[in-house]
Write a protein that holds these residues in place. Structure first.
Motif, PDB file in Angstrom:
ATOM      1  N   ILE A  44      -7.583  -2.192  -0.752  1.00  0.00           N
ATOM      2  CA  ILE A  44      -7.439  -1.272   0.336  1.00  0.00           C
ATOM      3  C   ILE A  44      -7.254   0.067  -0.440  1.00  0.00           C
ATOM      4  O   ILE A  44      -8.105   1.070  -0.291  1.00  0.00           O
TER       5      ILE A  44
ATOM      6  N   ILE B 222     -12.070  -0.651   4.833  1.00  0.00           N
ATOM      7  CA  ILE B 222     -11.598  -1.155   6.003  1.00  0.00           C
ATOM      8  C   ILE B 222     -12.689  -1.165   7.260  1.00  0.00           C
ATOM      9  O   ILE B 222     -12.605  -2.406   7.864  1.00  0.00           O
TER      10      ILE B 222
ATOM     11  N   SER C  45      -8.210  10.016   4.466  1.00  0.00           N
ATOM     12  CA  SER C  45      -9.292   9.319   4.329  1.00  0.00           C
ATOM     13  C   SER C  45     -10.572  10.012   4.968  1.00  0.00           C
ATOM     14  O   SER C  45     -10.506  11.082   5.253  1.00  0.00           O
TER      15      SER C  45
ATOM     16  N   CYS D 198       0.859  -1.161  -0.022  1.00  0.00           N
ATOM     17  CA  CYS D 198       0.073  -0.105  -0.072  1.00  0.00           C
ATOM     18  C   CYS D 198       0.904   1.292   0.186  1.00  0.00           C
ATOM     19  O   CYS D 198       0.340   2.233  -0.653  1.00  0.00           O
TER      20      CYS D 198
ATOM     21  N   CYS E 162      -9.032   4.433  -1.226  1.00  0.00           N
ATOM     22  CA  CYS E 162      -8.256   5.701  -0.842  1.00  0.00           C
ATOM     23  C   CYS E 162      -8.232   6.525  -2.272  1.00  0.00           C
ATOM     24  O   CYS E 162      -8.251   6.124  -3.150  1.00  0.00           O
TER      25      CYS E 162
ATOM     26  N   ALA F  34      -6.696  -3.143   8.865  1.00  0.00           N
ATOM     27  CA  ALA F  34      -7.466  -4.083   8.094  1.00  0.00           C
ATOM     28  C   ALA F  34      -7.035  -5.588   8.026  1.00  0.00           C
ATOM     29  O   ALA F  34      -7.584  -6.438   7.951  1.00  0.00           O
TER      30      ALA F  34
ATOM     31  N   GLN G  95      -4.609   2.556   9.726  1.00  0.00           N
ATOM     32  CA  GLN G  95      -5.789   1.748   9.223  1.00  0.00           C
ATOM     33  C   GLN G  95      -5.675   0.522   8.143  1.00  0.00           C
ATOM     34  O   GLN G  95      -6.338  -0.544   8.533  1.00  0.00           O
ATOM     35  N   VAL G  96      -4.547   0.739   7.369  1.00  0.00           N
ATOM     36  CA  VAL G  96      -4.003  -0.482   6.807  1.00  0.00           C
ATOM     37  C   VAL G  96      -3.718  -1.658   7.679  1.00  0.00           C
ATOM     38  O   VAL G  96      -4.097  -2.936   7.348  1.00  0.00           O
TER      39      VAL G  96
ATOM     40  N   LYS H  74      -5.259  -7.991  -1.263  1.00  0.00           N
ATOM     41  CA  LYS H  74      -5.667  -7.111  -0.323  1.00  0.00           C
ATOM     42  C   LYS H  74      -5.392  -5.713  -0.194  1.00  0.00           C
ATOM     43  O   LYS H  74      -5.901  -4.733   0.006  1.00  0.00           O
TER      44      LYS H  74
END
Length: 529
Positions: free
Chosen positions: A143, A164, A156, A121, A147, A390, A386-387, A139
């Motif tokens: 995600i 997420i 975000s 990411c 974004c 997730a 946040q990732v 994945k």
């Protein structure tokens, strides 16, 4: 003022700020006198250019708040580490830190899949290298699709990336046996601490004759006491029962709230399960009692569940407050509840990413709208965090390319924590005048130490709490960094310290050996006989 006191105060006027902070914390007798003298001195020194912000004009709530986990003993530990690097001889070769639940700093290895997803990411061209497993790439792509501009460098939505939050809602639903969770009731946060502070901020009413009161466990995680001080709210401490492995006693909850009503307006009860610093895991019956109590007293429940993956005792399992509350049904299922989770604990230990979430249920829609307005002022939580969340919410499943390695790494971490929990408790309970309850979960042991009267008197003469005195000498003599129980709260006349169980087994063994040597020497040195 006696001459020695005058010299001591004088030394503070040119002192390094970090050292001044440490010493003021540790020496309560002179703290206020020093602050007053420093104020006078500095106002004279800068009379040609007076400061707008001084200790007199500083927000008084900031002056009263304390956070012992990063307090004076930790500052001293850092100083000692720097001295050792410079070649200064100590009676030990290094400092072993057991003051904070910082997993990776203690040697825990990052989870491969989580770091792969974050890496992809962060730098999407890595997907073209074909060096990453397909499920990690998939994945990361999902995600990034949520974004702005396909980049985690974009802001975000204020409550977090929608895809997420969908994963978090699915995670909660699965965890709670099918009880539905909605992404509209979930906000991603900068660690659990951010969510907790957001909720406490909502609870605060205008200052008046009575402050807003919040019930917190004693012992407690100092985030709560510090935030209540910062927000000028009233702390309602309820004591956990050490004799029954730190369980909650409903009679004690009633005593605490009834006594507090003359001073404040109680609005919420906080429960930490599994417990920090106490390591207990609440039974379902205990949780049911708390829910019924909160309903009767019209209190919002704040459920700190960041250690929900850290359960070691064979006779315990984690029960979420939301699940138990919903299954109780009736009026209890309508309680207002906010629960919190984090990437920092569990088997992940990703403290630095500052990932977390808060789920809030049964809140008035107009309050939810005000919450949305409040968090919008912060723009958004860390998207890297946040990732990480997730991955916690939706890890690899059986059949996925990364499942076997992920499950192996997770199992290794949790099995090691279970082993170290048993190892610590056994060693601590082998020492005279020390007793430690079973570490059923979380990441800490919180032993009680029965200190000799001479040690207590010596500490008092120096303006220190007795457990601070013990912990400070432990650091200076053996290089072990722990947090005194007084930083978490404890019944009057009892003394404790908190230590993490995070160091690798060989380091934990070394820690416990040094602790034993110190403890026996301390008891002998301050023997009452």
């Amino acid at each position: 003022m006696n001459p020695s006191g005058g010299r001591l105060i004088g030394s503070y006027l040119t002192m390094n700020p970090a050292r001044m902070s440490r010493d003021l914390f540790s020496n309560g007798i002179i703290a206020r006198r020093v602050i007053s003298t420093c104020q006078t001195h500095r106002s004279k020194s800068y009379s040609g250019h007076p400061k707008v912000l001084t200790l007199d004009t500083l927000n008084p709530c900031i002056k009263t708040m304390e956070y012992s986990v990063r307090g004076p003993i930790v500052i001293k530990a850092t100083e000692i580490e720097k001295e050792i690097k410079k070649g200064l001889k100590k009676p030990f070769t290094d400092v072993i830190r057991a003051n904070i639940g910082d997993c990776h700093a203690m040697g825990q290895k990052p989870l491969t899949f989580l770091r792969q997803v974050v890496a992809l990411c962060t730098y999407p061209p890595l997907m073209d290298t074909k060096q990453f497993p397909a499920d990690a790439v998939e994945k990361a792509q999902r995600i990034l699709s949520g974004c702005g501009g396909g980049s985690i460098g974009a802001y975000s939505e204020s409550p977090g990336v929608e895809v997420i939050r969908q994963d978090v809602a699915a995670y909660i639903t699965k965890r709670d046996g099918g009880i539905s969770a909605s992404l509209d009731n979930i906000m991603l946060t900068t660690g659990a601490s951010d969510g907790i502070k957001s909720m406490l901020k909502l609870l605060k009413q205008a200052d008046g004759a009575k402050k807003t009161g919040v019930m917190i466990p004693i012992p407690q995680y100092p985030l709560y006491s510090a935030t209540l001080s910062e927000y000028n709210m009233h702390q309602i401490g309820y004591y956990l029962d050490e004799d029954t492995n730190w369980s909650l006693d409903i009679k004690e909850l009633k005593r605490a709230v009834e006594e507090a009503r003359q001073y404040c307006n109680p609005r919420a009860i906080c429960v930490i399960n599994p417990g920090n610093p106490t390591g207990q895991v609440l039974t379902r019956e205990n949780i049911e009692s708390v829910i019924k109590f909160a309903s009767q007293e019209k209190l919002i429940i704040l459920s700190d569940e960041v250690y929900q993956d850290n359960v070691y005792a064979a006779d315990r399992q984690f029960h979420s407050f939301k699940k138990v509350m919903t299954e109780l049904g009736g009026e209890y299922a309508q309680n207002e509840l906010a629960s919190f989770h984090s990437t920092s604990k569990g088997y992940m230990g990703e403290c630095g990413y500052r990932g977390g979430y808060c789920e809030y249920v049964n809140f008035d829609p107009s309050v939810v709208a005000m919450l949305a307005k409040s968090i919008s002022a912060k723009l958004c939580p860390s998207v890297s965090g946040q990732v990480a969340m997730a991955v916690v919410a939706a890890p690899p499943q059986p059949g996925d390319p990364s499942f076997e390695l992920f499950n192996q790494e997770k199992t290794v971490v949790l099995d090691a924590l279970k082993l170290k929990a048993e190892m610590a408790v056994e060693s601590l309970n082998s020492l005279p005048q020390m007793k430690c309850n079973t570490v059923q979960g979380a990441m800490y042991a919180f032993p009680q130490i029965y200190l000799p009267e001479k040690a207590i008197a010596k500490a008092k003469s120096e303006g220190k709490s007795a457990d601070f005195f013990y912990a400070y000498e432990l650091l200076e003599e053996k290089g072990l960094c722990v947090v005194p129980g007084s930083g978490f709260g404890q019944r009057e006349g009892t003394y404790h310290f908190r230590m993490t169980i995070l160091p690798p087994p060989e380091r934990l063994e070394e820690f416990l050996k040094r602790l034993k040597d110190f403890h026996l020497g301390f008891l002998k040195r301050y023997s009452d006989s």
